[in-house]
Design a protein around this motif. Structure first.
Motif, PDB file in Angstrom:
ATOM      1  N   GLY A  96       0.787  -1.226   0.000  1.00 27.37           N
ATOM      2  CA  GLY A  96       0.000   0.000   0.000  1.00 27.37           C
ATOM      3  C   GLY A  96       0.815   1.271   0.000  1.00 27.37           C
ATOM      4  N   THR A  97       2.132   1.183   0.240  1.00 24.89           N
ATOM      5  CA  THR A  97       2.986   2.371   0.200  1.00 24.89           C
ATOM      6  C   THR A  97       3.444   2.624  -1.234  1.00 24.89           C
ATOM      7  N   PHE A  98       4.177   3.719  -1.420  1.00 23.36           N
ATOM      8  CA  PHE A  98       4.542   4.163  -2.757  1.00 23.36           C
ATOM      9  C   PHE A  98       6.051   4.089  -2.972  1.00 23.36           C
ATOM     10  N   ILE A  99       6.400   3.911  -4.232  1.00 25.46           N
ATOM     11  CA  ILE A  99       7.784   4.052  -4.668  1.00 25.46           C
ATOM     12  C   ILE A  99       7.777   5.049  -5.822  1.00 25.46           C
ATOM     13  N   VAL A 100       8.760   5.931  -5.865  1.00 32.72           N
ATOM     14  CA  VAL A 100       8.920   6.863  -6.980  1.00 32.72           C
ATOM     15  C   VAL A 100      10.295   6.630  -7.572  1.00 32.72           C
ATOM     16  N   ILE A 101      10.350   6.372  -8.865  1.00 38.34           N
ATOM     17  CA  ILE A 101      11.633   6.217  -9.552  1.00 38.34           C
ATOM     18  C   ILE A 101      11.679   7.194 -10.720  1.00 38.34           C
ATOM     19  N   ALA A 102      12.871   7.562 -11.164  1.00 43.00           N
ATOM     20  CA  ALA A 102      12.987   8.572 -12.204  1.00 43.00           C
ATOM     21  C   ALA A 102      14.324   8.451 -12.916  1.00 43.00           C
ATOM     22  N   THR A 103      14.359   8.951 -14.131  1.00 37.14           N
ATOM     23  CA  THR A 103      15.586   9.042 -14.911  1.00 37.14           C
ATOM     24  C   THR A 103      16.583   9.959 -14.209  1.00 37.14           C
ATOM     25  N   ASP A 104      17.845   9.553 -14.182  1.00 36.27           N
ATOM     26  CA  ASP A 104      18.927  10.361 -13.622  1.00 36.27           C
ATOM     27  C   ASP A 104      19.479  11.263 -14.728  1.00 36.27           C
ATOM     28  N   LEU A 105      18.854  12.422 -14.891  1.00 35.20           N
ATOM     29  CA  LEU A 105      19.257  13.342 -15.957  1.00 35.20           C
ATOM     30  C   LEU A 105      18.692  14.715 -15.650  1.00 35.20           C
ATOM     31  N   LYS A 106      19.531  15.720 -15.739  1.00 36.60           N
ATOM     32  CA  LYS A 106      19.090  17.094 -15.523  1.00 36.60           C
ATOM     33  C   LYS A 106      19.144  17.845 -16.848  1.00 36.60           C
ATOM     34  N   GLY A 107      18.030  18.467 -17.212  1.00 37.92           N
ATOM     35  CA  GLY A 107      18.010  19.252 -18.432  1.00 37.92           C
ATOM     36  C   GLY A 107      17.900  18.382 -19.670  1.00 37.92           C
ATOM     37  N   THR A 108      18.533  18.834 -20.743  1.00 37.40           N
ATOM     38  CA  THR A 108      18.413  18.166 -22.040  1.00 37.40           C
ATOM     39  C   THR A 108      19.753  17.643 -22.547  1.00 37.40           C
ATOM     40  N   ASN A 113      25.156   9.905 -20.375  1.00 42.40           N
ATOM     41  CA  ASN A 113      24.515   8.654 -19.977  1.00 42.40           C
ATOM     42  C   ASN A 113      24.667   8.406 -18.479  1.00 42.40           C
ATOM     43  N   SER A 114      23.650   7.797 -17.894  1.00 45.10           N
ATOM     44  CA  SER A 114      23.699   7.369 -16.506  1.00 45.10           C
ATOM     45  C   SER A 114      23.230   5.928 -16.429  1.00 45.10           C
ATOM     46  N   GLN A 115      23.890   5.143 -15.613  1.00 45.66           N
ATOM     47  CA  GLN A 115      23.517   3.745 -15.401  1.00 45.66           C
ATOM     48  C   GLN A 115      22.528   3.593 -14.245  1.00 45.66           C
ATOM     49  N   TYR A 116      22.088   4.713 -13.677  1.00 42.71           N
ATOM     50  CA  TYR A 116      21.322   4.698 -12.436  1.00 42.71           C
ATOM     51  C   TYR A 116      19.914   5.249 -12.632  1.00 42.71           C
ATOM     52  N   LEU A 117      19.050   4.935 -11.673  1.00 44.06           N
ATOM     53  CA  LEU A 117      17.754   5.568 -11.513  1.00 44.06           C
ATOM     54  C   LEU A 117      17.665   6.171 -10.114  1.00 44.06           C
ATOM     55  N   HIS A 118      16.983   7.318  -9.999  1.00 43.99           N
ATOM     56  CA  HIS A 118      16.669   7.887  -8.687  1.00 43.99           C
ATOM     57  C   HIS A 118      15.502   7.119  -8.080  1.00 43.99           C
ATOM     58  N   VAL A 119      15.502   6.972  -6.744  1.00 49.76           N
ATOM     59  CA  VAL A 119      14.438   6.246  -6.048  1.00 49.76           C
ATOM     60  C   VAL A 119      14.098   6.960  -4.742  1.00 49.76           C
ATOM     61  N   TRP A 120      12.796   7.076  -4.449  1.00 51.37           N
ATOM     62  CA  TRP A 120      12.297   7.526  -3.149  1.00 51.37           C
ATOM     63  C   TRP A 120      11.226   6.553  -2.659  1.00 51.37           C
ATOM     64  N   ASP A 121      11.083   6.474  -1.350  1.00 50.69           N
ATOM     65  CA  ASP A 121       9.975   5.765  -0.722  1.00 50.69           C
ATOM     66  C   ASP A 121       8.998   6.795  -0.166  1.00 50.69           C
TER      67      ASP A 121
END
Length: 461
Positions: A96-108, A113-121
């Motif tokens: 029932g809780t949430f996870i937020v993931i996102a592309t590791d990239l600022k701007g255009t 390239n980044s091999q990572y994803l950002h993650v929050w709980d």
């Protein structure tokens, strides 16, 4: 014995009967528990005056018209990697809780390239905790546009993302905790380049919507297992506007219909278009009218999830709603009221300076039962009529200025669910647009359809 929603989820998970999961990661019977929606996104405008690569949130009761939270400022910002995000995806886990993931990239800077994803709980999206990055692969390639789904057969979450290591494909890593992931493998590689996948599990079918890079259209594929390389495309290509990407598939909370959002990355088009259908398994998408939906201000490549009343109310209480409004035209629904060089007009969204369309709707300067519109971009200046034309002038404190800058908000002349604005000191005249300029003209219920439509606006945020 009655089970709580969370206990029900755990019981169903233990039984292995999770093939009926909804997009939110909950059993199909739990659709009725969600009565509202949340959108996660980042922001950009044509000249990047409204660009912000933090995590933004907006809420909606109907999934079509959105209220940005936190004054459309980010609620969280990455503090590692490239110090910015794109393409955030919000997902409800089985507990029932949430996870937020996102592309590791600022701007255009897409070549970075980044091999990572950002993650929050998050427990209820009133706070974001446990920030981290997870490494998805070791390729010299991007990790873009993640989406998440529950794979019941594996009892794991799948994280699918766009990657180019010899070709544009979707890769997948599996996880149980969004801390450690399995080795990457190809998830979808149909023989042409693909980008921006979105996945929804409905009953025994897993749907994958994507952009075909060879022709720029959006397509839907499906699988009876959700396993890598098991998907077959079943729809025709879709596009509105000059260009489109980032398909976003959403099942209505009521469970009786679907919407497919597409993000236009052309600076001369609306930021989003929507199609609808009552049968996601058929090739029968219908384009929606832009007057029926209003995305969050400057929103780009977002994700949408069903939430409960309590979650909606909690997010509004925590983050707050905008202290400004926008005015959307009824008959030109991609046009918004703005000031330009102190002249009041309507122009197609998006544009810069984007703040020129933001207004503080305050009690009428001449009558508090009416309203006046103070410019956000030029504080102290108000919309007023002068020789019947609307313009932006500083409040000089005079009685005539107060009268010229006061309007009565009424039911819309063309649509009673929208609004029209009647002049305080010329009570037979209403604000309307003509040749993109705003003025006050004599109007009534017997005026022409076009004239009534030109005087009808939606007050939105």
């Amino acid at each position: 014995m009655l089970l709580s929603r969370r206990a029900l989820v755990k019981a169903v998970a233990a039984s292995g009967a999770l093939s009926a999961l909804s997009v939110a990661g909950l059993p199909g019977a739990a659709w009725a528990a969600n009565t509202a929606y949340v959108m996660a996104y980042f922001t950009e405008t044509p000249q990047f005056q409204g660009a912000d690569y933090g995590l933004h949130l907006a809420v909606s009761r109907d999934g079509l018209n959105w209220t940005p939270l936190n004054q459309n400022n980010p609620v969280a910002t990455p503090t590692a990697g490239q110090m910015g995000l794109r393409d955030p995806f919000v997902f409800r886990k089985l507990d029932g809780t949430f996870i937020v993931i996102a592309t590791d990239l600022k701007g255009t800077n897409f070549g970075q390239n980044s091999q990572y994803l950002h993650v929050w709980d998050s427990t209820n999206l009133t706070s974001l905790t446990g920030y981290r990055r997870i490494r998805m692969h070791t390729f010299n390639a991007h990790t873009w546009a993640p989406t998440v789904f529950w794979d019941a057969a594996r009892s794991q979450y799948g994280i699918v993302y766009s990657c180019n290591s010899g070709g544009d494909v979707f890769m997948v890593n599996y996880t149980t905790d969004f801390v450690s992931v399995t080795a990457p493998q190809v998830f979808f590689s149909p023989g042409f380049g693909v980008l921006d996948g979105d996945i929804v599990v409905d009953g025994g079918t897993t749907y994958l919507y994507y952009k075909n890079l060879s022709n720029g259209l959006l397509y839907g594929a499906r699988s009876s297992t959700g396993a890598p390389n098991s998907f077959t495309t079943y729809t025709s290509g879709l596009r509105m506007g000059n260009a489109i990407e980032a398909p976003l598939l959403v099942k209505n909370n009521e469970g009786n219909g679907w919407r497919l959002w597409g993000d236009s990355f052309s600076p001369v088009n609306a930021d989003y278009y929507i199609w609808s259908t009552t049968n996601v398994g058929a090739n029968s998408w219908t384009a929606m009218n832009q007057r029926d939906y209003t995305p969050p201000l400057n929103a780009k490549h977002g994700s949408i999830l069903g939430i409960t009343d309590a979650e909606y109310d909690g997010m509004v209480a925590r983050w707050g709603t905008p202290n400004w409004v926008r005015l959307k035209s009824s008959n030109l629904p991609d046009y918004f009221v703005r000031q330009s060089n102190n002249v009041a007009r309507i122009d197609p969204y998006p544009f810069d300076p984007y703040r020129d369309q933001l207004w503080r709707m305050v009690p009428g300067l001449a009558d508090s039962a009416g309203v006046s519109f103070e410019s956000v971009s030029v504080p102290g200046r108000y919309l007023r009529h002068y020789n019947y034309a609307l313009r932006l002038d500083p409040n000089d404190g005079s009685a005539i200025f107060r009268a010229d800058a006061t309007f009565y908000r009424t039911a819309g002349l063309a649509d009673a669910t929208w609004n029209s604005f009647r002049s305080y000191n010329f009570p037979d005249r209403y604000v309307r647009h003509a040749n993109n300029l705003l003025r006050i003209d004599p109007l009534s219920a017997s005026s022409s359809v076009n004239d009534r439509q030109s005087a009808t606006f939606r007050v939105t945020s």
